[in-house]
Design an enzyme around this catalytic site. Structure first.
Site, PDB file in Angstrom:
ATOM      1  N   ASP A 166       3.867  -7.427  12.813  1.00  0.00           N
ATOM      2  CA  ASP A 166       3.277  -8.037  11.616  1.00  0.00           C
ATOM      3  C   ASP A 166       4.155  -9.192  11.131  1.00  0.00           C
ATOM      4  OD1 ASP A 166       1.401  -8.389   9.618  1.00  0.00           O
ATOM      5  OD2 ASP A 166       2.382  -7.001   8.236  1.00  0.00           O
TER       6      ASP A 166
ATOM      7  N   VAL B 118       9.062  -2.763  -3.727  1.00  0.00           N
ATOM      8  CA  VAL B 118      10.410  -3.290  -3.507  1.00  0.00           C
ATOM      9  C   VAL B 118      10.964  -3.780  -4.835  1.00  0.00           C
ATOM     10  CG1 VAL B 118      11.815  -4.960  -2.241  1.00  0.00           C
ATOM     11  CG2 VAL B 118       9.788  -3.968  -1.161  1.00  0.00           C
TER      12      VAL B 118
ATOM     13  N   GLY C 252       0.793  -1.215   0.000  1.00  0.00           N
ATOM     14  CA  GLY C 252       0.000   0.000   0.000  1.00  0.00           C
ATOM     15  C   GLY C 252       0.825   1.264   0.000  1.00  0.00           C
TER      16      GLY C 252
END
Length: 605
Positions: free
Chosen positions: A131, A24, A20
């Site tokens: 996360d 990369v 979002g």
């Protein structure tokens, strides 16, 4: 974007992923001539996303640990900030699984121990990840884990709490109960997420599944996961208990010491030795061995009878077990005492030590002994020459009547009839129960029901099927070796030898080693089947063993050799008499038992 040069140094080669707030890229550092990963903020990123991006940079920049991805540089190009980090290309953490007995299980436990250490370092710096998922623990090409993606990292000393509607930011499948409820977090939340990641890796399934995020979060908060070994019987109970401890509902009950999985690893290595061919995947790959270049003969013991093919030594709790004639022999390695337990007929199958000693014999019976007490037995329809396969509460016995007998908690569950004698032990791999039969077929069964999933024509099989890194290595009596993917059912390669294969193969990190009646030891590339090297050793009946970068082989001519991965003999002993039992590598010595029942102990010093 491909070909774009950032900071006059980093040329973008290919996209690796996009989220979002950032994307990369794989890039080349043209100054140093190395490949790197570049995380580049999206041009239309909102202020909270920019804040989170720089939070990730700050979090990573203070971390220096082999289990955490390293930040190498920080820059900005046309108003778009980016940072450069080491490139990790081995895939997500769950690619290590599912858990298998043998070297693959060992790799998972070593990786879990390293991630525990990395989290301890992370938390010591006052940072929560928040996360942790399989995709946020990447693997190097060598299989070493690197914790990454700190976009949701939380600095404990700062009063920052990023949320979105419904629940705290994170991934529901791996989210701690307190995170699901929006409560303040401690480092124990990351440990819960690691437990969920490990559960997924070990079993192939997450601890909880549901139709939507809310259903999954409800289970995290209120329901207990099934024991991992209920989904994958190859998982040792101690490993399953360690994972469930991390998945405790209350944070204070979760163990945080980095040695949690190191202890499980040590127990698993000891457990592997108690099974012929070093585990349910029959790889012939043992956890430890002394430096063979320093071996000398330290002692000899008389076992009191012959030790013929297809016998095999197993080790448990300082003792070695082997069938010798009509006796189960137990050798205390500390005292040198040899104890014999007599049976009505010959002990023809390698023993297995799992909460007792399982022994199969020529009389068609499989027995479990605890000490000198006969605790359980079952009768098959013919002689047993293959070691039982013991997975938790399940015991699988292959008999020469061509039938596989399955027992759960000592009760018969099913029988499966093949078309030929079963001389080789069953192999459990990738959730399948695999049988190689003398009728020339490989049978793949459901381990709980015995239902036939499929069968594949191979050629007569006498020796155990080895398995490693998603492949089965199938030796046939005629001297052909197949590499086979048990999930896609694809034959990857085959290699023809000159003579019959009697004993089990040994699987190393990159090669599979095989020797037969033609007298040649061969190293075959696991990927292609091409012969890397070969070595004249003499006729081989005994299976091969691999440990610590060396192949251990014993021959009918009485030679015992240690061979390195280049094909160089680094140790040799001769005059031992014919050997038909595989050498047994242990941490401090290597054991060789000859056909006449003499046990040679080779140690260091």
């Amino acid at each position: 974007m491909i070909g774009t040069l950032l900071g006059g140094r980093y040329r973008l080669e290919a996209p690796l992923g996009s989220g979002g707030m950032a994307e990369v890229w794989r890039a080349v550092d043209e100054r140093l001539g190395r490949r790197v990963a570049v995380k580049l903020l999206h041009p239309r990123a909102l202020p909270p996303e920019r804040e989170r991006f720089f939070l990730e940079v700050r979090a990573l920049s203070r971390l220096f640990h082999p289990g955490i991805v390293q930040v190498l540089d920080l820059g900005e190009e046309e108003g778009r900030p980016y940072f450069v980090m080491e490139l990790v290309e081995g895939g997500s953490f769950d690619r290590l699984g599912p858990f298998e007995e043998g070297p693959e299980g060992e790799r998972i436990l070593k990786a879990a121990a390293l991630v525990m250490e990395a989290l301890a370092h992370l938390h010591a710096q006052g940072i929560l990840h928040r996360d942790l998922t399989p995709k946020n623990i990447l693997l190097t090409k060598e299989g070493h884990p690197k914790v990454m993606d700190f976009g949701l990292a939380y600095l404990l000393q700062e009063s920052r709490h990023l949320t979105r509607t419904g629940y705290t930011l994170g991934t529901p499948t791996y989210m701690a109960p307190e995170q699901a409820k929006g409560l303040p977090l401690t480092p124990k939340a990351d440990l819960y997420s690691l437990g969920a990641v490990l559960y997924r890796t070990l079993t192939g399934r997450p601890p909880f599944e549901g139709e939507n995020d809310q259903a999954i979060l409800f289970q995290h908060v209120y329901e207990a996961p099934k024991p991992p070994e209920a989904l994958n019987p190859a998982i040792p109970k101690g490993v399953g208990e360690a994972v469930l401890a991390l998945l405790a509902k209350h944070p204070e009950e979760r163990p945080s010491h980095p040695g949690l999985f190191q202890s499980a690893l040590n127990a698993f290595q000891a457990l592997r030795l108690a099974t012929p061919r070093a585990g349910a995947s029959r790889s012939g790959h043992y956890p430890l061995a002394p430096d063979p270049r320093r071996l000398t003969l330290k002692g000899k013991l008389d076992l009191g009878g012959e030790a013929p093919w297809p016998g095999e030594m197993v080790y448990a709790g300082g003792r070695v077990y082997l069938g010798v004639g009509r006796n189960l022999v137990e050798v205390d390695l500390l005292t040198g005492e040899v104890r014999q337990e007599a049976f009505p007929d010959e002990v023809t199958a390698p023993p297995v030590v799992r909460q007792g000693v399982y022994v199969g014999g020529w009389d068609g019976r499989v027995r479990r002994l605890r000490g000198r007490h006969l605790e359980w037995w079952a009768e098959t329809g013919a002689e047993i020459t293959a070691s039982p396969l013991v997975l938790g509460d399940w015991v699988y016995v292959a008999s020469r009547d061509g039938i596989l007998y399955a027992y759960e908690k000592d009760q018969p569950r099913f029988r499966f009839q093949t078309g030929g004698h079963l001389s080789a032990s069953p192999t459990f791999y990738r959730g399948l129960l695999l049988l190689g039969s003398e009728d020339g077929w490989l049978y793949a069964l459901d381990p709980k029901t015995g239902a036939l999933r499929y069968k594949v024509k191979t050629g007569a099989i006498h020796a155990p099927i080895a398995a490693y890194r998603g492949r089965l290595f199938i030796p046939t009596w005629e001297g052909e070796v197949f590499a086979f993917d048990p999930l896609t059912r694809e034959t990857l390669w085959n290699a023809a030898l000159e003579g019959e294969i009697w004993g089990g193969m040994a699987v190393g990190e990159e090669r599979v080693y095989v020797a037969g009646w033609d007298g040649v030891l061969r190293a075959l590339d696991q990927e292609t089947g091409e012969e890397a090297w070969s070595l004249e050793v003499g006729k081989v009946t005994a299976g091969l063993s691999y440990a610590s970068g060396h192949v251990f082989v014993a021959t009918e001519e009485g030679r015992f050799l240690a061979v390195d991965t280049r094909g160089q003999v680094v140790f040799e002993a001769t005059g031992l008499g014919a050997v038909q039992v595989p050498p047994l590598p242990l941490a401090e010595e290597v054991l060789v038992a000859n056909l006449s029942g003499r046990l040679y102990r080779f140690g260091v010093g």
